[in-house]
Write a protein that holds these residues in place. Structure first.
Motif, mmCIF file in Angstrom:
data_model
loop_
_atom_site.group_PDB
_atom_site.id
_atom_site.type_symbol
_atom_site.label_atom_id
_atom_site.label_comp_id
_atom_site.label_asym_id
_atom_site.label_seq_id
_atom_site.Cartn_x
_atom_site.Cartn_y
_atom_site.Cartn_z
ATOM 1 N N GLU A 145 -13.600 10.629 -0.326
ATOM 2 C CA GLU A 145 -13.535 11.657 -1.427
ATOM 3 C C GLU A 145 -15.268 11.422 -1.926
ATOM 4 O O GLU A 145 -15.546 10.897 -2.955
ATOM 5 N N GLY A 146 -16.102 12.099 -1.116
ATOM 6 C CA GLY A 146 -17.525 12.121 -1.306
ATOM 7 C C GLY A 146 -17.998 10.590 -1.415
ATOM 8 O O GLY A 146 -17.944 10.286 0.029
ATOM 9 N N ASP A 147 -18.678 10.009 -2.109
ATOM 10 C CA ASP A 147 -18.923 8.570 -2.191
ATOM 11 C C ASP A 147 -17.991 7.594 -2.422
ATOM 12 O O ASP A 147 -18.219 6.355 -2.849
ATOM 13 N N ARG A 148 -16.678 8.118 -2.454
ATOM 14 C CA ARG A 148 -15.722 7.160 -2.925
ATOM 15 C C ARG A 148 -14.760 7.166 -1.980
ATOM 16 O O ARG A 148 -14.707 8.078 -0.752
ATOM 17 N N LEU A 149 -14.250 5.923 -1.550
ATOM 18 C CA LEU A 149 -13.087 5.612 -0.320
ATOM 19 C C LEU A 149 -11.918 4.970 -0.962
ATOM 20 O O LEU A 149 -12.022 4.119 -1.965
ATOM 21 N N ARG A 150 -10.804 5.443 -0.475
ATOM 22 C CA ARG A 150 -9.401 4.914 -0.897
ATOM 23 C C ARG A 150 -8.911 4.408 0.543
ATOM 24 O O ARG A 150 -8.849 5.170 1.519
ATOM 25 N N VAL A 151 -8.456 3.379 0.384
ATOM 26 C CA VAL A 151 -7.734 2.563 1.369
ATOM 27 C C VAL A 151 -6.258 2.342 1.160
ATOM 28 O O VAL A 151 -6.148 1.503 0.209
ATOM 29 N N ARG A 152 -5.167 2.610 1.851
ATOM 30 C CA ARG A 152 -3.881 2.267 1.581
ATOM 31 C C ARG A 152 -3.399 1.574 2.596
ATOM 32 O O ARG A 152 -3.521 1.928 3.834
ATOM 33 N N VAL A 153 -2.775 0.545 2.634
ATOM 34 C CA VAL A 153 -2.063 -0.356 3.528
ATOM 35 C C VAL A 153 -0.673 -0.071 3.025
ATOM 36 O O VAL A 153 -0.120 -0.450 1.951
ATOM 37 N N SER A 154 0.263 0.066 3.968
ATOM 38 C CA SER A 154 1.683 0.247 3.764
ATOM 39 C C SER A 154 2.733 -0.147 4.643
ATOM 40 O O SER A 154 2.255 -0.284 6.125
ATOM 41 N N ALA A 155 3.903 -0.456 4.346
ATOM 42 C CA ALA A 155 5.001 -0.649 5.301
ATOM 43 C C ALA A 155 6.070 -0.269 4.581
ATOM 44 O O ALA A 155 6.558 -0.785 3.747
ATOM 45 N N GLU A 212 8.398 1.205 1.700
ATOM 46 C CA GLU A 212 8.204 1.074 0.303
ATOM 47 C C GLU A 212 6.907 0.120 -0.251
ATOM 48 O O GLU A 212 6.297 0.753 -1.270
ATOM 49 N N LYS A 213 6.801 -0.581 0.689
ATOM 50 C CA LYS A 213 5.785 -1.723 0.063
ATOM 51 C C LYS A 213 4.302 -1.077 0.140
ATOM 52 O O LYS A 213 4.115 -0.628 1.416
ATOM 53 N N ALA A 214 3.358 -0.913 -0.497
ATOM 54 C CA ALA A 214 2.109 -0.782 -0.237
ATOM 55 C C ALA A 214 1.014 -1.050 -1.433
ATOM 56 O O ALA A 214 1.392 -1.601 -2.342
ATOM 57 N N SER A 215 0.020 -1.051 -1.019
ATOM 58 C CA SER A 215 -1.260 -1.603 -1.772
ATOM 59 C C SER A 215 -2.403 -0.499 -1.382
ATOM 60 O O SER A 215 -2.737 -0.172 -0.386
ATOM 61 N N GLU A 216 -3.119 -0.230 -2.677
ATOM 62 C CA GLU A 216 -4.313 0.711 -2.453
ATOM 63 C C GLU A 216 -5.537 0.076 -3.011
ATOM 64 O O GLU A 216 -5.492 -0.643 -3.886
ATOM 65 N N PHE A 217 -6.602 0.558 -2.648
ATOM 66 C CA PHE A 217 -7.967 -0.270 -2.765
ATOM 67 C C PHE A 217 -8.874 1.154 -3.020
ATOM 68 O O PHE A 217 -8.913 1.797 -2.003
ATOM 69 N N ALA A 218 -9.772 0.963 -4.116
ATOM 70 C CA ALA A 218 -10.641 1.909 -4.382
ATOM 71 C C ALA A 218 -11.971 1.262 -4.040
ATOM 72 O O ALA A 218 -12.356 0.273 -4.358
ATOM 73 N N PHE A 219 -13.064 2.272 -3.550
ATOM 74 C CA PHE A 219 -14.182 1.766 -3.269
ATOM 75 C C PHE A 219 -15.347 2.830 -3.652
ATOM 76 O O PHE A 219 -14.826 3.891 -3.757
ATOM 77 N N GLN A 220 -16.423 2.585 -3.862
ATOM 78 C CA GLN A 220 -17.827 3.263 -4.152
ATOM 79 C C GLN A 220 -18.764 2.690 -3.075
ATOM 80 O O GLN A 220 -18.929 1.783 -2.694
ATOM 81 N N ARG A 221 -19.208 3.532 -2.599
ATOM 82 C CA ARG A 221 -20.303 3.441 -1.302
ATOM 83 C C ARG A 221 -21.385 2.719 -2.296
ATOM 84 O O ARG A 221 -21.840 3.500 -3.204
ATOM 85 N N ARG A 222 -22.097 1.920 -1.941
ATOM 86 C CA ARG A 222 -23.330 0.989 -2.422
ATOM 87 C C ARG A 222 -24.562 1.568 -1.787
ATOM 88 O O ARG A 222 -24.750 1.903 -0.614
#
Length: 153
Positions: free
Chosen positions: A130-140, A142-152
């Motif tokens: 999303e522009g200079d942002r990144l979302r990573v989702r890991v799932s299986a 119903e179980k899921a985790s999301e991680f938010a990042f900003q380009r350095r």
């Protein structure tokens, strides 16, 4: 079967495998935007993390780190490369005896999805830009985790 037909079949098979190779190269080039350092933005005070990706001749190589203060609490080695005519994501983490391979199942201009239905967790890894942002989702399931990042920079 005549020698001419055998040669023609061999030629067509060679062209088909060559075009698959071109597709994996083009796909890896489309993923080039991932190169760089992505700082985690969703962690509580005292914790930090990042993913750093670099391009190489085979594709992309990465490392993911999580820290609490100066101590590293999690580390993973990552690769995105062509293997056997498809693009794969390979994760090496300490709690797995061998690297885990995920196959590319979707790609568009904003991201991509890798899947390994046989793995316990995760089964699906999704990267969305999303522009200079990144979302990573890991799932299986119903179980899921999301991680938010900003380009350095």
């Amino acid at each position: 079967m005549s020698l001419t037909w055998l040669l023609l079949i061999g030629l067509l098979a060679g062209c088909a495998s060559g075009s698959a190779q071109v597709d994996t190269v083009a796909t890896l080039q489309r993923m080039g935007w991932l190169a760089g350092t992505w700082q985690r933005t969703d962690l509580p005070a005292g914790r930090s993390g990042y993913e750093r990706w670099t391009r190489d001749r085979a594709g992309l190589s990465g490392v993911g780190l999580a820290r609490q203060g100066a101590a590293t609490t999690f580390e993973e080695r990552l690769r995105i490369e062509a293997r056997d005519g498809e693009v794969v994501y390979i994760a090496e983490v300490a709690h797995n005896l061998v690297p885990v391979v995920f196959r590319l199942t979707r790609i568009d201009d904003e991201g991509f999805v890798f899947e390994n239905p046989a793995h316990d967790f995760p089964k699906v890894i999704t990267y969305r830009r999303e522009g200079d942002r990144l979302r990573v989702r890991v799932s299986a399931g119903e179980k899921a985790s999301e991680f938010a990042f900003q380009r350095r920079r």
